[in-house]
Design a protein around this motif. Structure first.
Motif, PDB file in Angstrom:
ATOM      1  N   GLY A 165       3.473  -4.123   5.543  1.00  0.00           N
ATOM      2  CA  GLY A 165       4.023  -4.164   4.205  1.00  0.00           C
ATOM      3  C   GLY A 165       3.139  -3.515   3.172  1.00  0.00           C
ATOM      4  N   GLU A 166       1.870  -3.271   3.505  1.00  0.00           N
ATOM      5  CA  GLU A 166       0.962  -2.625   2.579  1.00  0.00           C
ATOM      6  C   GLU A 166       0.945  -1.118   2.833  1.00  0.00           C
ATOM      7  N   PHE A 190       5.035   2.116   2.119  1.00  0.00           N
ATOM      8  CA  PHE A 190       5.552   1.484   3.345  1.00  0.00           C
ATOM      9  C   PHE A 190       7.067   1.649   3.487  1.00  0.00           C
ATOM     10  N   THR A 194      10.131   0.147   6.179  1.00  0.00           N
ATOM     11  CA  THR A 194      11.104  -0.839   5.713  1.00  0.00           C
ATOM     12  C   THR A 194      12.520  -0.400   6.059  1.00  0.00           C
ATOM     13  N   TRP A 232       0.050  -4.188  14.392  1.00  0.00           N
ATOM     14  CA  TRP A 232       1.337  -4.781  14.034  1.00  0.00           C
ATOM     15  C   TRP A 232       2.035  -5.334  15.268  1.00  0.00           C
TER      16      TRP A 232
END
Length: 463
Positions: A165-166, A190, A194, A232
């Protein structure tokens, strides 16, 4: 009078006891009938609850399978996106060989930095900012976990990921005209990832990117896949609204289907009983057909095929041999001096001898297209597919030796023996069955005339 008065109350008491007993029995039956209704209802409700639970489990399993497939597909897409960014950084570095010199000249000039921002925005979607510094200053600008990228021997771009998310970090190594090494640090948004996650959010599920620690704590994930070269974990979680709707749908369907399922069960029982009866009748017909076919095509005494089946199979084998251009052969076998066995020991002994010899002959026709048959009396035939005259003669000799090895007793001879006549057909010229049997019969006659207990081919007779 006293006797009559004393007997009447006893009769009434007995009648009342009988009436009370009958009434108790009726009440007991009524209670049993009354209790049977809720028991049957409870049993039926339990059945529907089990069916509803199975439907829910099937839904969960299907969602889990879809989530696993989506997670692997999404992980591949994310990895491809990271590789694309890395290739784009390398291409950017190669297309601007003097970029390091230019960035050194820019320094703190605001106008030049704005132009550099515009250039990077054209090259990289979701561009946010950049930083430029010598490789020797990596320890100052980078976290300790990233500093190792400046010390690597490979001169390549890297995409560095932090918390999901960053912003992403694209490291582009550069060299100036003097050969000094520099590092261009491009920060990217990001948003592309998304958008990729939104493609997985369908049909009752949602894609989320988590750190390994967060993924380990989550118990509601349907699937999880670690993305290589990043920190991740791509997880797929159920959509609460969609799953609640599915639960309500199953509950309504189970609650409203009680009568329909009951009627369906009755119908299925009826169809099942009828199906079982039909299957039983079909098995009986098949068994009868098999018995009739066995009786029509097999010899009752020896179990070998009869002449009718032998003639039919010869026609089929001839067509196949002609199509494949393969030879075929016939062995005509006769038990030597068989009449003497019947005359001296009786027909029962003769029948036993026929069965033993037939068992040996049947062993010679084990291949799918070969056939052993009893043509009548003590005469047998073996139809062989795809064998030459020499092979057929060798098989006939092997059969003769096997019969001799049995050492079956004979009333006038040392042991029972057989004579064999061999005849071949094709592949250049196929002979009708009548002619082929006549040639084999001539060879058999020659074998008997030559002393019996031997194998002779029709080519030896013609010669």
């Amino acid at each position: 009078m006293q006797t009559e008065s004393s007997s009447a109350p006893g009769s009434e008491q007995s009648a009342r006891r009988h009436a009370s007993s009958a009434e108790e029995r009726v009440k007991h039956q009524q209670r049993r009938g009354l209790w049977s209704i809720p028991l049957a209802g409870a049993g039926l409700a339990l059945v529907f609850l089990v069916l509803g639970w199975q439907d829910w489990q099937a839904y969960r399993d299907s969602r889990a399978a879809l989530a696993t497939s989506s997670a692997w597909h999404g992980a591949d897409m994310l990895e491809l996106e990271l590789q694309r960014l890395q290739r784009q950084g390398a291409l950017f570095s190669r297309s601007m060989p003097a970029l390091a010199d230019h960035l050194q000249r820019i320094g703190d000039r605001q106008e030049e930095q704005v132009q550099m921002d515009a250039l990077l925005s054209q090259w990289f979607m979701n561009y946010e900012s950049y930083a430029f510094f010598p490789v020797a200053d990596c320890d100052i600008h980078f976290p300790s976990a990233w500093a190792s990228y400046c010390a690597e021997d490979s001169y390549a771009s890297h995409v560095l990921t932090d918390h999901p998310g960053e912003s992403l970090s694209l490291l582009v190594p550069l060299r100036d005209s003097g050969g000094d090494e520099f590092m261009l640090w491009v920060r990217l948004g990001f948003a592309p990832f998304t958008e990729l996650l939104e493609t997985l959010s369908l049909d009752g599920q949602r894609g989320v990117l988590l750190s390994p620690e967060e993924a380990a704590r989550r118990t509601d994930l349907l699937a999880r896949v670690a993305i290589p070269s990043t920190g991740w974990v791509l997880g797929v979680q159920p959509d609460a609204g969609a799953w609640w709707q599915q639960r309500m749908y199953i509950a309504k369907r189970v609650g409203g289907a009680v009568l329909l399922v009951l009627l369906g069960v009755l119908l299925l029982v009826f169809l099942r009983v009828r199906g079982l009866r039909e299957a039983q009748r079909r098995r009986e017909l098949e068994s009868t057909h098999a018995q009739l076919y066995e009786q029509a095509t097999h010899d009752a005494l020896t179990g070998l095929f009869n002449r009718y089946a032998f003639n039919e199979h010869f026609q089929r084998l001839t067509r196949q041999s002609q199509r494949l251009q393969q030879p075929m052969a016939v062995l005509l076998i006769d038990i030597d001096h068989f009449k003497q066995v019947n005359d001296q020991w009786g027909h029962e002994a003769g029948d036993g001898l026929l069965r033993k010899v037939a068992e040996v002959i049947g062993e010679r026709a084990r291949r799918p297209l070969d056939m052993a048959a009893r043509l009548g009396g003590e005469e047998f035939a073996v139809l062989l597919e795809g064998v030459t005259s020499a092979d057929a003669w060798a098989l006939g000799e092997l059969l003769r030796l096997h019969v001799a090895d049995l050492r079956l007793p004979h009333p006038t001879r040392s042991f029972v023996s057989v004579s064999v006549g061999v005849s071949c057909s094709g592949p250049d010229h196929f002979i009708p069955l009548k002619d082929l049997l006549e040639r084999a019969d001539r060879a058999l006659y020659a074998a008997k005339g030559g002393g019996r207990n031997r194998v002779i081919g029709d080519w030896e007779v013609d010669a």
